[in-house]
Design an enzyme around this catalytic site. Structure first.
Site, short mmCIF file in Angstrom:
data_model
loop_
_atom_site.label_atom_id
_atom_site.label_comp_id
_atom_site.label_asym_id
_atom_site.label_seq_id
_atom_site.Cartn_x
_atom_site.Cartn_y
_atom_site.Cartn_z
N ARG A 64 5.46 -12.85 25.11
CA ARG A 64 4.34 -13.65 25.61
C ARG A 64 4.37 -14.99 24.92
O ARG A 64 4.78 -15.09 23.76
CB ARG A 64 3.00 -12.98 25.26
CG ARG A 64 2.53 -11.94 26.25
CD ARG A 64 2.06 -12.56 27.57
NE ARG A 64 1.61 -11.57 28.51
CZ ARG A 64 2.37 -10.88 29.36
NH1 ARG A 64 3.67 -11.10 29.40
NH2 ARG A 64 1.85 -9.99 30.19
N GLU A 109 1.31 -21.40 29.43
CA GLU A 109 2.05 -21.49 30.69
C GLU A 109 1.07 -21.46 31.88
O GLU A 109 -0.01 -20.86 31.77
CB GLU A 109 3.08 -20.35 30.79
CG GLU A 109 2.47 -18.96 30.82
CD GLU A 109 3.54 -17.86 30.83
OE1 GLU A 109 4.42 -17.86 29.95
OE2 GLU A 109 3.47 -17.02 31.75
N HIS A 121 8.78 -17.26 33.54
CA HIS A 121 8.15 -15.93 33.43
C HIS A 121 8.61 -15.02 34.58
O HIS A 121 7.78 -14.55 35.39
CB HIS A 121 6.62 -16.07 33.40
CG HIS A 121 5.94 -14.87 32.78
ND1 HIS A 121 4.79 -14.94 32.05
CD2 HIS A 121 6.26 -13.54 32.79
CE1 HIS A 121 4.41 -13.73 31.65
NE2 HIS A 121 5.31 -12.86 32.09
C1 DGY Z 1 4.29 -8.12 32.18
O1 DGY Z 1 4.36 -7.14 32.91
O2 DGY Z 1 3.55 -8.16 31.19
C2 DGY Z 1 5.14 -9.29 32.54
O3 DGY Z 1 5.08 -10.29 31.61
C3 DGY Z 1 4.79 -9.79 33.93
O4 DGY Z 1 3.60 -10.48 33.84
#
Ligand code: DGY
Length: 327
Positions: free
Chosen positions: A240, A269, A287
Site C-alpha cells: 500500500r 494515489e 495499482h
Molecule cells: C487489494 O486487493 O488490496 C489490492 O490492492 C487491490 O485493491
C-alpha cells in the site's frame, strides 16, 4: 415485501452485479464516478449494504449518516479504507477478498522486482526515445535475480507466494521480517530465514514489501531503512502507499543510494509524488498487481457472495469482523 437496497459504488463486471439484482434493489455506478465522501454518504442513504473498492473510505462519519447500513463488502484484500473499529461499534459487517488474488499479485510483484533489477522500463524508454545507437558492455547493466537474496517485509499469503517463486523458481535465498515468525513447516520448503527488520534491509539484494498498511506500518521503509540497504539493492512495493516514504525513496534513487525500485502503490494515489516521475531508475505502475481478468472476476464475485450472504441470513465467506455476525 420490499427488497433491501444496495449500492455498488464503482463500475464492475455487469454479469456479477446482476447476481445482486436477484436479491436486492441495486443502485450501481456504470459511469465509474469517484464519489466524494459527502456523495458516498448520500448515495448510501436507505441502503442496507454496499459493494465498495479500496477507493471508498468507510469511516464513523459515513456510518453515522447511514445507521441502516449492515454490511460493507470490499473488492480488495487490503481494507485500510474501512474503519473496522467504527464498524464494530455500530454492528456493521465488513468483508474483504483474501486468497483469490494471492498468486496473481505475487506474479506481478515478482515481475516488478525483475523489472527493477534488470532495468526494464528505463531501457525501454531509452530505446523508444531513439537513443540506442550501439551495443556496449555496461549499457543498462543491472543485477541478477537468480541466486540473489530476496528480502520480504510482510510474510503473509502474498509474501509467501513471492518467496516460493524466488526460492523454488530462481534459487534465491529468502530472508523475511514479519510481525510473527512463520511455523517451521512453512519456512523449511522455502529455506526462509526470519530476521529483524534492520538485518532484512542490510541483507536483501531485492526487497519486496507486502505488509498491510496501518498506523504501525506508516513509513515502515523510510530514509533510515533505505540507508541500511546495499547500493546495489532494489526495492519493490506492492503493498500500500504510505508503507514506503515516497519522497525519501525518490531521493535515495536520485542519489543512487539504492539501485532501483518498482512501485505499484503510492501515497495519496492516484497522485504520484512528482519526484518519482523524474527519477529514471524506478518502474511505476497504476495499482494493477491483481489486475487479470480471472482474478478481478474472482474478487468481484467474492465481494458479491459476501454481500448476498450478509443480507440474506447466510454465512459470508470472508468477514473481517466476524464477531458482528454473532450479535
Ligand atoms: C487489494 O486487493 O488490496 C489490492 O490492492 C487491490 O485493491
Amino acid at each position: 415485501m420490499t427488497r433491501p437496497a444496495v449500492l455498488v459504488a464503482r463500475a464492475v463486471f455487469g454479469d456479477i452485479v446482476d447476481r445482486l439484482r436477484v436479491h436486492f434493489d441495486v443502485e450501481d455506478n456504470p459511469e465509474d464516478r469517484i464519489f466524494s465522501k459527502a456523495e458516498l454518504a448520500a448515495k448510501l442513504a436507505g441502503k442496507a449494504g454496499a459493494f465498495i473498492t479500496g477507493s471508498e473510505r468507510i469511516d464513523a462519519e459515513v456510518l453515522d449518516a447511514n445507521p441502516q447500513l449492515r454490511a460493507v463488502c470490499n473488492m480488495a484484500v487490503g481494507y485500510n479504507n474501512i474503519d473496522v473499529d467504527a464498524c464494530n461499534a455500530r454492528g456493521v459487517l465488513a468483508t474483504n477478498t483474501p486468497d483469490v488474488l494471492t498468486e496473481t499479485t505475487a506474479d506481478f510483484g515478482f515481475a516488478l522486482m525483475m523489472a527493477a533489477a534488470r532495468r526494464l522500463a528505463e531501457s525501454e524508454h531509452f530505446l523508444r526515445r531513439g537513443e540506442w545507437t550501439k551495443w556496449s558492455y555496461d549499457m543498462f547493466i543491472g543485477s541478477d535475480v537468480h541466486g540473489a537474496t530476496l528480502g520480504i517485509l510482510g510474510m503473509g499469503r502474498i509474501g509467501q507466494a513471492i518467496a516460493r517463486r524466488g526460492a523454488l523458481g530462481f534459487g534465491m535465498k529468502v530472508v523475511y521480517h514479519n510481525r510473527s515468525r512463520l511455523a517451521p513447516e512453512l519456512e523449511a520448503p522455502l529455506g526462509a530465514r526470519y530476521v529483524g527488520k534492520e538485518q532484512l534491509m542490510r541483507e536483501a539484494d531485492h526487497l519486496v514489501i507486502v505488509v498491510p498498511y496501518s498506523a504501525a506500518s506508516h513509513h515502515a521503509v523510510g530514509s533510515a531503512e533505505m540507508a541500511l540497504m546495499k547500493p546495489s539493492a532494489t526495492l519493490t512495493n506492492v503493498a500500500r502507499g504510505g508503507v514506503v516514504d515516497d519522497a525519501a525513496l525518490a531521493a535515495a534513487l536520485r542519489e543512487r543510494r539504492i539501485a532501483a525500485a518498482a512501485l505499484d502503490v503510492f501515497e495519496g494515489e492516484p497522485k504520484v509524488h512528482p519526484d518519482l516521475l523524474t527519477v529514471p531508475n524506478v518502474v511505476l505502475t497504476p495499482h494493477i498487481a491483481s489486475a487479470t481478468v480471472a482474478t478481478r472476476r474472482a474478487m468481484a464475485g467474492l465481494a458479491v457472495d459476501n454481500l448476498i450472504a450478509a443480507l440474506t441470513g447466510g454465512t459470508p465467506p470472508t468477514p473481517i469482523n466476524p464477531q458482528v455476525l454473532a450479535r
